[in-house]
Design a protein around this motif. Structure first.
Motif, PDB file in Angstrom:
ATOM      1  N   GLU A 304       0.817  -1.208   0.000  1.00 31.53           N
ATOM      2  CA  GLU A 304       0.000   0.000   0.000  1.00 31.53           C
ATOM      3  C   GLU A 304       0.849   1.256   0.000  1.00 31.53           C
TER       4      GLU A 304
ATOM      5  N   VAL B   2     -10.203  10.681  -9.266  1.00 24.67           N
ATOM      6  CA  VAL B   2     -11.470  10.270  -8.682  1.00 24.67           C
ATOM      7  C   VAL B   2     -11.318   8.846  -8.173  1.00 24.67           C
ATOM      8  N   VAL B   4     -13.385   5.654  -7.042  1.00 28.30           N
ATOM      9  CA  VAL B   4     -14.724   5.073  -7.106  1.00 28.30           C
ATOM     10  C   VAL B   4     -14.792   3.946  -6.087  1.00 28.30           C
ATOM     11  N   GLU B  27      -6.844  17.259  -0.784  1.00 28.05           N
ATOM     12  CA  GLU B  27      -8.209  17.414  -0.299  1.00 28.05           C
ATOM     13  C   GLU B  27      -9.078  16.331  -0.919  1.00 28.05           C
ATOM     14  N   PHE B  29     -13.185  15.140  -1.622  1.00 26.35           N
ATOM     15  CA  PHE B  29     -14.599  15.498  -1.616  1.00 26.35           C
ATOM     16  C   PHE B  29     -15.423  14.242  -1.807  1.00 26.35           C
ATOM     17  N   SER B  31     -18.848  12.200  -2.612  1.00 21.92           N
ATOM     18  CA  SER B  31     -20.181  12.299  -3.207  1.00 21.92           C
ATOM     19  C   SER B  31     -20.880  10.958  -3.028  1.00 21.92           C
ATOM     20  N   ILE B  38     -18.382   8.208  -4.622  1.00 21.91           N
ATOM     21  CA  ILE B  38     -17.127   8.557  -5.278  1.00 21.91           C
ATOM     22  C   ILE B  38     -16.433   9.636  -4.454  1.00 21.91           C
ATOM     23  N   GLY B  40     -13.614  12.647  -4.843  1.00 17.86           N
ATOM     24  CA  GLY B  40     -12.791  13.455  -5.746  1.00 17.86           C
ATOM     25  C   GLY B  40     -11.574  13.973  -4.987  1.00 17.86           C
ATOM     26  N   VAL B  42      -8.106  16.455  -4.832  1.00 21.82           N
ATOM     27  CA  VAL B  42      -7.454  17.642  -5.367  1.00 21.82           C
ATOM     28  C   VAL B  42      -6.096  17.771  -4.702  1.00 21.82           C
ATOM     29  N   GLU B  46       0.882  13.242  -8.640  1.00 18.25           N
ATOM     30  CA  GLU B  46       1.990  12.281  -8.623  1.00 18.25           C
ATOM     31  C   GLU B  46       2.115  11.640  -7.247  1.00 18.25           C
ATOM     32  N   LEU B  51       0.249   6.460  -3.447  1.00 20.48           N
ATOM     33  CA  LEU B  51      -0.536   6.009  -2.289  1.00 20.48           C
ATOM     34  C   LEU B  51      -1.149   4.627  -2.514  1.00 20.48           C
ATOM     35  N   ILE B  65      -7.815  12.277 -13.987  1.00 18.28           N
ATOM     36  CA  ILE B  65      -8.564  13.174 -14.857  1.00 18.28           C
ATOM     37  C   ILE B  65      -7.751  14.346 -15.389  1.00 18.28           C
TER      38      ILE B  65
ATOM     39  N   VAL D   4     -16.395  15.037 -15.703  1.00 21.10           N
ATOM     40  CA  VAL D   4     -15.220  15.823 -15.354  1.00 21.10           C
ATOM     41  C   VAL D   4     -15.278  17.134 -16.133  1.00 21.10           C
ATOM     42  N   PHE D  29     -24.053  15.311  -7.938  1.00 24.41           N
ATOM     43  CA  PHE D  29     -23.300  15.807  -6.796  1.00 24.41           C
ATOM     44  C   PHE D  29     -22.068  16.540  -7.305  1.00 24.41           C
ATOM     45  N   SER D  31     -18.447  18.295  -6.890  1.00 22.66           N
ATOM     46  CA  SER D  31     -17.252  18.385  -6.039  1.00 22.66           C
ATOM     47  C   SER D  31     -16.301  19.385  -6.676  1.00 22.66           C
ATOM     48  N   GLY D  33     -12.777  21.342  -6.962  1.00 22.74           N
ATOM     49  CA  GLY D  33     -11.375  21.288  -6.591  1.00 22.74           C
ATOM     50  C   GLY D  33     -10.698  22.594  -6.939  1.00 22.74           C
ATOM     51  N   VAL D  34      -9.392  22.660  -6.723  1.00 21.87           N
ATOM     52  CA  VAL D  34      -8.665  23.893  -7.007  1.00 21.87           C
ATOM     53  C   VAL D  34      -8.713  24.209  -8.497  1.00 21.87           C
ATOM     54  N   ARG D  36     -10.265  22.040 -10.941  1.00 24.35           N
ATOM     55  CA  ARG D  36     -11.301  21.355 -11.683  1.00 24.35           C
ATOM     56  C   ARG D  36     -12.489  21.043 -10.797  1.00 24.35           C
ATOM     57  N   ILE D  38     -15.733  18.151 -10.487  1.00 20.41           N
ATOM     58  CA  ILE D  38     -16.311  16.927 -11.018  1.00 20.41           C
ATOM     59  C   ILE D  38     -17.747  16.816 -10.521  1.00 20.41           C
ATOM     60  N   ILE D  65     -18.797   4.342 -14.297  1.00 19.84           N
ATOM     61  CA  ILE D  65     -18.175   3.624 -13.190  1.00 19.84           C
ATOM     62  C   ILE D  65     -18.896   2.358 -12.782  1.00 19.84           C
TER      63      ILE D  65
END
Lengths: 347, 347, 347, 347
Positions: A304, B2, B4, B27, B29, B31, B38, B40, B42, B46, B51, B65, D4, D29, D31, D33-34, D36, D38, D65
């Motif tokens: 992970e 994103v 899922v 950050e 978000f 939904s 899902i 999202g 931000v 990279e 992760l 995206i 997106v 829904f 969301s 971001g800075v 973008r 979605i 999805i």
């Protein structure tokens, strides 16, 4: 080589083909049919290649009928070869497990991955210090520091080391630490690098290009062999197709096909083929069943947080099943799992 | 990015994703839908990549995206770039013809091919001194001797020189003779070489890998750009598909697609795409019509004895038609054939 | 046909091949080389195919050297054919535009799309009443009601109708309304359907299979021709490759290749190739430039609510540019845009 | 579904997307971001598909999805299914061998092939009476006469019959003789035929299209299921790639992938994948090892005179090895070779 003349070819066209072949020191046999004539060539095929027969008047097609590789071909070397890596054999009769982390990250991670590998039955340790990555922003490997970690872990575990080299300039450095040099899929037609490893005096693990035909793969091996190194192990690692459910499409048929065309050992990389941890064990079973001489898998103590390809690494919980598999399955097909050489086991 | 979540994901699974992203400085978000949730993300994509979110409990898929390349992307650089090679522009508004022999064989052959190129309207001379060949038994190029021949022919004809480099170690040598460094299709993911040409201070002609996606091609350009060199010209040269009637399948759509994604100029190689002389002119017409910024073609004074790819080279009899084509067609699409810079024309 | 014997083949093996060929009524010519022997066959190739020569002792390979299609081949029919659809010619010398909605949805939508088509310079109307869709939950077309709408719009606009048929059982029904029957890419090897349209007495638009080789495409045409119908137009519509930036990869080289192998007209579908509206005009330019005999494009008055493939349809704002393109570009290549036949124009 | 938005999207663009989705009965829904935004959609995905969201201002991409198939998906049906053919089970726990001639040629040839099949351990007989052939000049099968031969051989041997149907019009006829209807690779997207077999009341063997993705394969199954027939067995038979050493590339990974996505049984055809007799046994071993629920192989008493695909048929000498393989290998993986049902064995 066979030259197929078009229906419109004249006698003069045919005579010109015969003449140019004979001038080049070859022999030409003409077979006339009702609508077409074919000319069979005997002699030095590489030289005929430079004649550009395809451009001559009346020529429809030129068909090659013998393998373009010689040293790695099974035609003149019917017995399948065994390649030894730090004393560990890869070839017919045995099934060799190579395992380790995709990338060397830390001494602890590498040692723990090597212990997982050993627990699974591996006799060779894989691990990348130089990583070719599609993105310049991704982790590129630790370089020489990674090689030192691998050497330390070899001393600790007794497992000889297989590691990738990505630049002809680094071959000497990598060879000074490694027991086997790996050529990755993106370098399968990096001919400078192939020639450099051909001269390095270490066994080579040659991955198939992701869009390389089996013939091109064997030609790449021929580049290495031509520099005097026949200790080459071929590795099928999936090819690029339209199917996107898997990272690549494992061409399982390539194993028996390559073994029939070449005397070199052929192994399978189920981790990079599928790109998914859940496919590694099923594809390992398939590889052993189809007759592969070995399998190379990614393992990681903490996938992970792996810096490279964590999604495909086996984890602690998989090791027991992998160990059972590589111990029990090869005997069903007349092979035995390769054992660690004593000398190394004591290392 | 994103994430899922699968239908079986628990609130704890979702919270774990949010937590790991926030720990990494991003950050998240959330939904929530009827059957799925899902998340999202931000922040630094990279870093998220490392992760291994895909491995977390409850995660079904992770979707990127934004483009993984930055410097070559058109997102932050909406105007299309012009790259200058020895004073010759390649980019919007013009159509640049690059021509010459596939391989440099002799001074006479190279000079005569350069004269054919010039007669056809070319303002840049192509020619290989280092040739990557599938077979180790095939002609591999003249090396530095070939570079000297190219330099002599440049002095004689005024045509700046585009030539391939196949090994990071040779970059300095080749750059000392060439006006533009070419990266061939087999080295499209030879990252050491890409980095080396990125530091060589010369424009680069970057061929697409024969199995490279457009995204991978742009990532390869990013490797060069990241070392400080944005003078990169992309070259579509055909991709590998199941169709064998042509040597490769020219992906003509890749020209407008790449021009939309990147500000770099995009040219087409109709000779290596089709691998057949009879397709070079039709594919050149298609390339100009689709909006390519240039075309690179093989010409040879004696293709029947060429040491490399003779079957695809244009001959004397084709030059007049090529000249007419590159003069008359670009204006139909609002471009003009690039003219030789005066300074060089006097050379 | 050429039979290549392996190096291990005995004289008895060679004699057996000769004997089985002669028994089947063919002739066999033996050419002996230093390491190999080849046997050239003359006679009925289809019959040799069933001999399974490849299975005989000592046989290494069997190579076919003549085209497996006869009626559609250019070998015996060197002049390129013109196919007439409701009086509109498709073939050399002209460039025919076919346009209309992907699917017939309503009378109004179809009429307005036909008017867009006509304004763009189209002389044939395309529109699907039977739609093959990957998902059983997607809109499948209006069936006979759609055919009636097409006939009404033909009466109103004078444009002959090209429409798809997906089931041999429907051929008679569709042929009673349509001027040209379209075979879609998913049915490119639906041999029952090919035979049925071969007997329907209407011209056929034969799309290439998305994974079909050029040879398989011509074999599919041969199925139609063999039933007595040579009014076949081939349509290149993109093939399936690893590249996912476009819906399919337009194989632009297939146009000149197919025109060289077959006397049938060849057109291009830039809408389904790219699957993106922004690629339709560039690919149309490429198609005309490469020498296509026509182009078939999707247009829709309200693509944002289209029931099928709305993302690739041209809109009102594109029509003027398309009109200019198909009027001005063909003359550059010695062709003229096909004009509507008077009789129909009055309809 | 996730929409997106591009970096240039305005608040009005976002509001327009939300509005159109809500009008269509879905939920959206947002969301932010800075760089973008979605929008996640919940509701009837098929309906959203027809909204052409991709065409709206500010929309960069639309990402699906959830699986587009429902009835054959494993999401709502976690237990893997067993399909029974004439009493013979295909599914988890067992390994079913289907064998027989590629094409029915004569009563004697079919009977002898069936006896070979039975000797090898097969419990189902394959054999084609309707053969889809690339060439119209090749043997097309015996039609109803072939079906009668199959019925006679079933009576004699007790083996239920699997046979191909190539035209919706023939489904009733073929179903009146067969125990299982086979859909061949060329008809994998012949939706009329899929619907017809969905209504025929017989189990279906659905081969994967030679260029079909795993998702398209499952969508084809959904077409059948939607007509009320869930007795579907999926058959991986090789996909088309650039590699030409084998007839097709067996996508061995597709077996576990399809089994994870769908509850339907998945079998493998090693004969058509490789197209070479020497690959049939190795690929059969790989198929069993990877977890296939069955294998379907070509056998022929006289392959040297077979009218169809003789080069890939197993011969008498191979039967003993195949029998040993299918008896001994499945238990290693927790399966047993399917036994013939008593009732039929007495037939």
């Amino acid at each position: 080589m066979v030259v197929v003349m078009g229906p419109e070819a004249t006698e003069a066209d045919i005579a010109a083909v015969v003449s140019i072949v004979e001038t080049a020191g070859g022999e030409a046999f003409v077979s006339r049919g009702v609508s077409r004539t074919i000319v069979g060539l005997v002699g030095d095929v590489e030289q005929f290649g430079s004649l550009n027969l395809r451009r001559m008047n009346g020529v429809r097609d030129v068909i090659r009928i013998s393998a373009p590789y010689k040293l790695v071909s099974r035609e003149n070397h019917p017995d399948r070869s065994v390649v030894r890596v730090g004393g560990v054999p890869i070839g017919p009769g045995t099934m060799t497990l190579i395992a380790g982390p995709c990338a060397v990250e830390t001494p602890d991670q590498t040692l723990r991955a090597a212990q997982m590998a050993k627990a699974a039955g591996a006799t060779l340790l894989r691990g990348g210090a130089f990583k070719p990555r599609t993105s310049p922003y991704a982790f590129q490997g630790l370089g020489e520091q990674g090689l030192k970690i691998l050497a330390d872990v070899r001393a600790e575990t007794g497992l000889p080391v297989v590691t990738e080299v990505v630049d002809a300039h680094d071959v000497e450095l990598v060879a000074s630490y490694a027991d086997m040099l790996q050529i990755g899929t993106r370098n399968a037609q990096n001919f400078s690098l192939l020639q450099a490893v051909g001269e390095a005096g270490k066994p080579v693990l040659l991955k198939r290009g992701m869009s390389g035909t089996i013939e091109e793969w064997l030609m790449a091996a021929e580049y290495i062999a031509q520099r005097g190194n026949l200790d080459i192990v071929l590795c099928e690692r999936g090819i690029r197709t339209f199917e996107k459910a898997t990272r690549n499409t494992l061409d399982i048929s390539a194993v028996p096909v390559a073994q029939r065309l070449s005397h070199l050992p052929v192994i399978v990389d189920p981790s990079h083929s599928g790109g998914r941890r859940d496919l590694v064990l099923p594809l390992t079973r398939a590889a052993i069943a189809v007759g592969a001489d070995g399998v190379i898998v990614d393992v990681h103590p903490h996938p992970e947080t792996a810096l490279c390809d964590g999604a495909q690494a086996l984890v602690d919980g998989d090791v027991r099943e992998l160990a059972r598999l590589v111990r029990e399955l090869p005997p069903v097909f007349g092979r035995s799992l390769t054992q660690a050489p004593d000398a190394l086991a004591m290392g």
